[in-house]
Scaffold this active site. Structure first.
Site, PDB file in Angstrom:
ATOM      1  N   ASP A 295       0.513  -1.586  -0.097  1.00 46.11           N
ATOM      2  CA  ASP A 295      -0.126  -0.197  -0.294  1.00 46.11           C
ATOM      3  C   ASP A 295       1.058   1.031   0.454  1.00 46.11           C
ATOM      4  O   ASP A 295       0.514   2.276  -0.535  1.00 46.11           O
ATOM      5  CB  ASP A 295      -0.777  -0.171   1.568  1.00 46.11           C
ATOM      6  CG  ASP A 295      -2.054  -1.345   1.197  1.00 46.11           C
ATOM      7  OD1 ASP A 295      -2.728  -1.702   0.135  1.00 46.11           O
ATOM      8  OD2 ASP A 295      -3.072  -1.278   2.364  1.00 46.11           O
ATOM      9  N   MET A 448      -4.851 -10.837  -7.217  1.00 47.88           N
ATOM     10  CA  MET A 448      -3.487 -11.838  -8.502  1.00 47.88           C
ATOM     11  C   MET A 448      -2.648 -10.272  -8.211  1.00 47.88           C
ATOM     12  O   MET A 448      -1.083 -10.534  -8.961  1.00 47.88           O
ATOM     13  CB  MET A 448      -4.565 -11.149  -9.531  1.00 47.88           C
ATOM     14  CG  MET A 448      -5.975 -12.584  -9.383  1.00 47.88           C
ATOM     15  SD  MET A 448      -5.880 -12.460 -10.904  1.00 47.88           S
ATOM     16  CE  MET A 448      -5.041 -13.374 -12.011  1.00 47.88           C
TER      17      MET A 448
HETATM   18  O1  LIG Z   1      -3.672 -11.221   3.236  1.00 48.08           O
HETATM   19  P1  LIG Z   1      -5.333  -9.734   3.892  1.00 48.08           P
HETATM   20  O2  LIG Z   1      -5.430 -10.397   5.112  1.00 48.08           O
HETATM   21  O3  LIG Z   1      -6.817 -10.373   3.106  1.00 48.08           O
HETATM   22  O4  LIG Z   1      -4.649  -8.889   3.965  1.00 48.08           O
HETATM   23  C1  LIG Z   1      -5.651  -7.439   3.355  1.00 48.08           C
HETATM   24  C2  LIG Z   1      -4.776  -5.870   3.279  1.00 48.08           C
HETATM   25  O5  LIG Z   1      -3.457  -6.163   3.260  1.00 48.08           O
HETATM   26  C3  LIG Z   1      -2.703  -5.774   2.119  1.00 48.08           C
HETATM   27  O6  LIG Z   1      -2.436  -5.854   1.478  1.00 48.08           O
HETATM   28  C4  LIG Z   1      -1.699  -4.614   3.139  1.00 48.08           C
HETATM   29  O7  LIG Z   1      -0.850  -5.806   3.105  1.00 48.08           O
HETATM   30  C5  LIG Z   1      -3.846  -3.971   2.234  1.00 48.08           C
HETATM   31  O8  LIG Z   1      -4.255  -3.481   0.993  1.00 48.08           O
HETATM   32  C6  LIG Z   1      -4.960  -5.282   2.460  1.00 48.08           C
HETATM   33  O9  LIG Z   1      -5.946  -5.005   2.581  1.00 48.08           O
END
Ligand SMILES: O=P(O)(O)OC[C@H]1O[C@](O)(CO)[C@@H](O)[C@@H]1O
Ligand SMILES: Nc1ncnc2c1ncn2[C@@H]1O[C@H](COP(=O)(O)OP(=O)(O)OP(=O)(O)O)[C@@H](O)[C@H]1O
Ligand SMILES: [Mg+2]
EC number: 2.7.1.11
Length: 590
Positions: A295, A448
């Site tokens: 992010d 992806m």
């Molecule tokens: O693997 P998870 O727990 O679904 O993580 C999703 C979150 O992790 C992130 O990729 C950050 O690592 C965010 O952009 C996203 O909201």
């Protein structure tokens, strides 16, 4: 910048402990290491470099008054903002990282093995000096050059605090996946092995809980040779499960003395807790954080690894959305991209693509109805072009949706699907109010994108991060994280990258560029946001007075490394009346 070591003789040095009464930190003159004098203004400014105050250095003397920086306030228990003029905005501040000798004085040193390494002996200035620092703020004024935070420059030191054969290093990856994780792992292993001759390296499997719940895996250059070509992390990862005592017990029991921890803000907080416990137990263990987040929401550093790859890969989804949309009547291609709290991926992917008509990010609370709302803009674009592309960051518009506030194992809020929600809202709006159907194609490429290997630029970047980390550990630094600040790699106090999140500054030129490129509604008044944020950062301070004659940088930054906040004309909001209370919901930067 002239460095004067005869600090104690300086008429400007007044080691007045009374000025620090009621605070946890006591200034001891013997810890003051150097004094730098800065010319360029009518009042000479003096910067006293102090080697450690609660793991940070910093303090400066201005007109015989000693003050500490805002960031040091946190560690000495003074609320930032209580002392106008002490925010480090008008004086140089050195934010140092801890060193093993802080609590283990008299540790022996050894000549760096790099001295005899044929790959490095040709570089005449290969080693980084202990006085080398990197300025956080490079956009400044002629009147106040060199003000603001400075970090210790990363790189190999001539002397190291570990004999190669004594090192037992471990690597762990935590949090969500990110392109480049395997490259960082590979380069830590290869760097330790090939540059320093370290041959005892293990991987901790499955994130923090792997320290106490799993067996370790041996790592060497052969094992990791090809892993950078794969997405994910060969070590596995997890959320939750951080138990400081159990983790440090495991470190101690296994005889580990260098710990490399790769992960996002949560992981870095965990690394700080491990460092504190290691220090309490007086262990000779260097704890190194490597910041990770797709992010790009980690503060201070120019950008985080994987972000570049994500922006690049997002183009494929946007191109597909555009192709689908332009092939049909009333075609909308809607692409959701990652970005829980920060809309950087969406913003950069939009700027890169040129096919995007509107970009929605968490930092800008948008609204649907009325003048200046999303519906009005969609109607306009479809009328004009017959099709459009919408990019939405996953954290955008969460306040508009009803839903549970469930948390993941680390305590992060689980998000509702903004892409699905907008898709339904737009379809309903068109069928009800316009009696037309929309050809809307919703593409969610988030996982992806996150699961691919890093691109070439991120691969090189990951290599530098890994090498900064291991050079720092070998040189005895600990409790630090690594990353580029204005293009130069630094050792950064961990708390500095966890105390705030890097979020898109909507009062900055980069967001203005996006608005002018898409011509989308601004939704919020950027100048108001800017004022609100400053007020929150500096409570009780007369902002006009405070910033008179100073540079006006904050900690926000953009990904090309320049100081983003207020470094130019703020983005001017378009003259849309605020028809929804959502416009009041703009979050301030944390
Ligand atoms: O693997 P998870 O727990 O679904 O993580 C999703 C979150 O992790 C992130 O990729 C950050 O690592 C965010 O952009 C996203 O909201
Ligand atoms: N305040 C904290 N103190 C100690 N450990 C923490 C803290 N916050 C999170 N952790 C631990 O850090 C690990 C990763 O945290 P989290 O799941 O929030 O991901 P992250 O490192 O922030 O990465 P991402 O960018 O994917 O969110 C988890 O094992 C979690 O238990
Ligand atoms: Mg996080």
């Amino acid at each position: 910048m002239a460095c004067i070591n005869a600090l104690r003789q300086s008429p400007h040095y007044m080691p007045s402990e009374t000025s620090f009464q009621n605070r946890e930190a006591v200034l001891r003159p013997e810890r003051l290491s150097s004094l730098s004098s800065y010319g360029g203004s009518s009042q000479p400014r003096l910067c006293i470099t102090y080697s450690r105050i609660s793991q940070r250095s910093v303090l400066f003397s201005k007109r015989n008054r000693l003050t500490v920086s805002a960031s040091t306030h946190a560690s000495i228990g003074v609320h930032p903002g209580t002392e106008p003029g002490s925010h480090g905005l008008n004086a140089p501040v050195f934010e140092d990282v801890p060193h093993l000798t802080d609590y283990l004085p008299g540790l022996p040193t050894y000549p760096s093995p790099l001295i005899d390494n044929p790959a490095y002996t040709t570089g005449r200035h290969y080693f980084v000096g202990t006085e080398d620092v990197v300025a956080r703020n490079v956009v400044t004024t002629l009147e106040s050059p060199g003000v603001g935070p400075h970090f210790r420059r990363a790189g190999p030191r001539e002397k190291v605090y570990f004999k190669s054969e004594d090192v037992k290093a471990c690597i762990v990856t935590c949090g969500g996946l990110c392109p480049g994780l395997n490259t960082v792992i590979r380069e830590i292993v290869c760097g330790l092995w090939n540059q320093y001759g370290v041959q005892d390296i293990i991987g901790i499997e499955g994130g923090y809980r792997g320290f106490y719940a799993r067996n370790t895996v041996p790592l060497n250059p052969k094992i990791v040779n090809d892993i950078h070509k794969r997405g994910g992390t060969v070590l596995g990862t997890s959320r939750g499960g951080h138990d400081t005592t159990k983790i440090v017990n495991s470190i101690q029991d296994r005889g580990i003395n260098q710990v490399y921890i790769i992960g996002g803000d949560g992981t870095q907080k965990g690394a700080a807790a491990i460092y504190e416990e290691v220090r309490k137990r007086k262990l000779k263990v260097s704890v190194v954080g490597v910041p990770k987040t797709i992010d790009n929401d980690i503060a201070v550093i120019d950008r985080s690894f994987g972000f570049d790859t994500a922006v690049e890969e997002a183009q494929r989804a946007i191109n597909a959305a555009h192709t689908e949309a332009e092939s049909v009547h009333n075609g909308i291609g809607l692409v959701k991209l990652m970005g829980r709290y920060s809309g950087y991926i969406a913003m950069y992917a939009t700027l890169a693509s040129r096919d995007v008509d509107i970009c929605l990010i968490p930092e800008v609370p948008f609204y649907l109805e009325g003048q200046g709302g999303l519906y009005e803009f969609v109607e306009k674009r479809l009328r004009e072009n017959g099709h459009m592309v919408i990019v939405v960051a996953e954290g955008a518009g969460q306040e508009l949706m009803e839903g549970s506030v469930a948390l993941d194992a680390s305590g992060n809020r689980l998000l509702n699907d903004i892409g699905l929600w907008i898709s339904q809202k737009l379809k309903d709006y068109y069928s009800k109010t316009k009696e037309q159907s929309l050809n809307l194609k919703y593409i969610d490429p988030t996982y992806m994108i996150r699961a691919i290997p890093s691109n070439a630029a991120d691969n090189v970047y990951c290599t530098l991060l890994a090498q900064s980390g291991l050079h720092g550990a070998m040189a005895g630094y600990t409790g630090f994280t690594v990353g580029p600040v204005n293009g130069r790699h630094c050792f950064i106090p961990i708390s500095r990258v966890t105390e705030k999140q890097n979020r898109v500054n909507v009062a900055d030129r980069m967001w203005a560029r996006l608005l002018s490129s898409t011509q989308q509604p601004a939704f919020i008044d950027a100048e108001e946001v800017n004022k609100k944020e400053l007020k929150a950062e500096l409570p009780g301070v007369d902002l006009k007075k405070h910033f008179a004659g100073m540079y006006t940088g904050t900690d926000s930054k953009n990904t090309n490394g320049s100081i983003a906040s207020m470094d130019g004309a703020p983005a001017k909001a378009k003259e849309y009346p605020k028809s929804s209370s959502n416009t009041e919901k703009s979050e301030t930067k944390q």
